[in-house]
Design an enzyme around this catalytic site. Structure first.
Site, PDB file in Angstrom:
ATOM      1  N   ASP A  87      -4.243  14.714 -10.175  1.00 47.50           N
ATOM      2  CA  ASP A  87      -5.460  14.382 -10.769  1.00 47.50           C
ATOM      3  C   ASP A  87      -6.525  15.415 -10.737  1.00 47.50           C
ATOM      4  O   ASP A  87      -6.446  16.491  -9.928  1.00 47.50           O
ATOM      5  CB  ASP A  87      -6.016  12.980 -10.111  1.00 47.50           C
ATOM      6  CG  ASP A  87      -7.226  12.665 -10.852  1.00 47.50           C
ATOM      7  OD1 ASP A  87      -7.560  12.542 -12.017  1.00 47.50           O
ATOM      8  OD2 ASP A  87      -8.176  12.475  -9.939  1.00 47.50           O
ATOM      9  N   ASP A  89     -10.441  15.164 -11.223  1.00 46.24           N
ATOM     10  CA  ASP A  89     -11.821  14.822 -10.530  1.00 46.24           C
ATOM     11  C   ASP A  89     -11.676  14.124  -9.600  1.00 46.24           C
ATOM     12  O   ASP A  89     -11.140  13.124  -9.291  1.00 46.24           O
ATOM     13  CB  ASP A  89     -12.676  13.811 -11.830  1.00 46.24           C
ATOM     14  CG  ASP A  89     -12.926  14.712 -12.964  1.00 46.24           C
ATOM     15  OD1 ASP A  89     -12.547  15.753 -13.238  1.00 46.24           O
ATOM     16  OD2 ASP A  89     -13.702  14.246 -13.833  1.00 46.24           O
TER      17      ASP A  89
END
Length: 288
Positions: A87, A89
């Site tokens: 991922d 953020d």
């Protein structure tokens, strides 16, 4: 197999042994790993100790948390070609890009209300993203470039990505954020594949719309499977790393799914997470 990550200055073997005794577990045989990582964090491992349940692993983590010791439970370490899927953020970077863009646009409070609405279960991820992006209407596209220079990597990320490239590991980033940010990130760090959302723009300004299929939890899982098959990598050598509910399916599909400084909602659904250590400790997942 259990891996214990400890701070460079810690003498943690005794704390680990005592915690296992309190849990009534056979302590097994502890070894130091034969590699080191740039941050200096250490790793002890035992392949002779098996905890009987997830609950026991959670209890062990709780016992060791006051010493800032992280624990991972894996079937085996990585041998051969591997794939790491991340991922973006709050995982590779510290910030949430949509929040930072909202600050640029002067609509942070409005966007935060939508985020809260989604967390309370009143909006799904796709609807929440569209609604938040609508507040970015008329923001200059140059704000994405301006914002990128203000983003900061989580500790250990740069070293991890560089070492993974040295091992020939394939790397991918699947983000519910935005393509512009990931493409710029890709020019500075060794990343093979990216998946992210595209913000529509016209006459140099954002329209407030997202075009194409939104990168949600399903897309992240599908992308992991796609790349696993494309690169012909065994499932046990696929590692996924994320911090939130949008990453849960991806982590479950991986051979080893790891929450990194993860939110409680994600921790409740997975086996492994890292609370304290920098990300380069994931290099200890390799046999050598």
């Amino acid at each position: 197999m259990l891996l214990f990550f400890t701070e460079p200055s810690a003498n943690a073997k005794e704390e680990i042994r005592n915690a296992l005794i309190r849990l009534g577990s056979d302590q097994g045989r502890f070894e130091n790993t034969n590699i080191s990582v740039p941050s200096g964090w250490k790793c002890f491992l035992t392949d002779s100790l098996v905890l009987s349940s997830r609950e026991d692993l959670v209890r062990l983590r709780s016992e060791l948390s006051r010493f800032r010791i992280d624990v991972l439970s894996v079937k085996s370490r990585i041998v051969g070609q591997s794939l790491f899927c991340f991922d973006m953020d709050s995982t590779l970077i510290r910030e949430e890009v949509i929040d930072e863009l909202a600050r640029f646009a002067g609509v942070y409070e409005e966007v935060s209300l939508v985020t809260r609405e989604a967390m309370e279960g009143n909006l799904n991820f796709q609807d929440a993203l569209r609604k938040r992006c609508s507040y970015l209407k008329d923001l200059p596209v140059t704000a994405l470039t301006d914002l990128y220079s203000r983003l900061s990597l989580n500790e250990g990320v740069s070293d991890l990505l560089q070492r993974l490239r040295g091992k020939g590991t394939k790397t991918a980033v699947f983000s519910g954020g935005f393509q512009d940010i990931l493409e710029r990130f890709r020019t500075e760090h060794p990343i093979d594949e990216v998946r992210a959302n595209f913000l529509e723009r016209k006459d140099g300004k954002l329209t407030g719309n997202v075009s194409g299929r939104i990168v949600d939890k399903d897309v992240k899982k599908e992308s992991l499977v796609e790349l696993r098959e494309k690169f012909r990598i065994e499932k046990e050598n696929v590692i996924a790393v994320g911090d939130g509910a949008n990453d849960q399916l991806m982590l479950s599909e991986a051979g080893i799914g790891i929450g990194f400084h993860a939110k409680e909602g994600l921790k409740n659904t997975i086996m492994n997470w890292v609370d304290f250590a920098p990300m380069d400790v994931l290099l200890y997942l390799f046999e050598s």
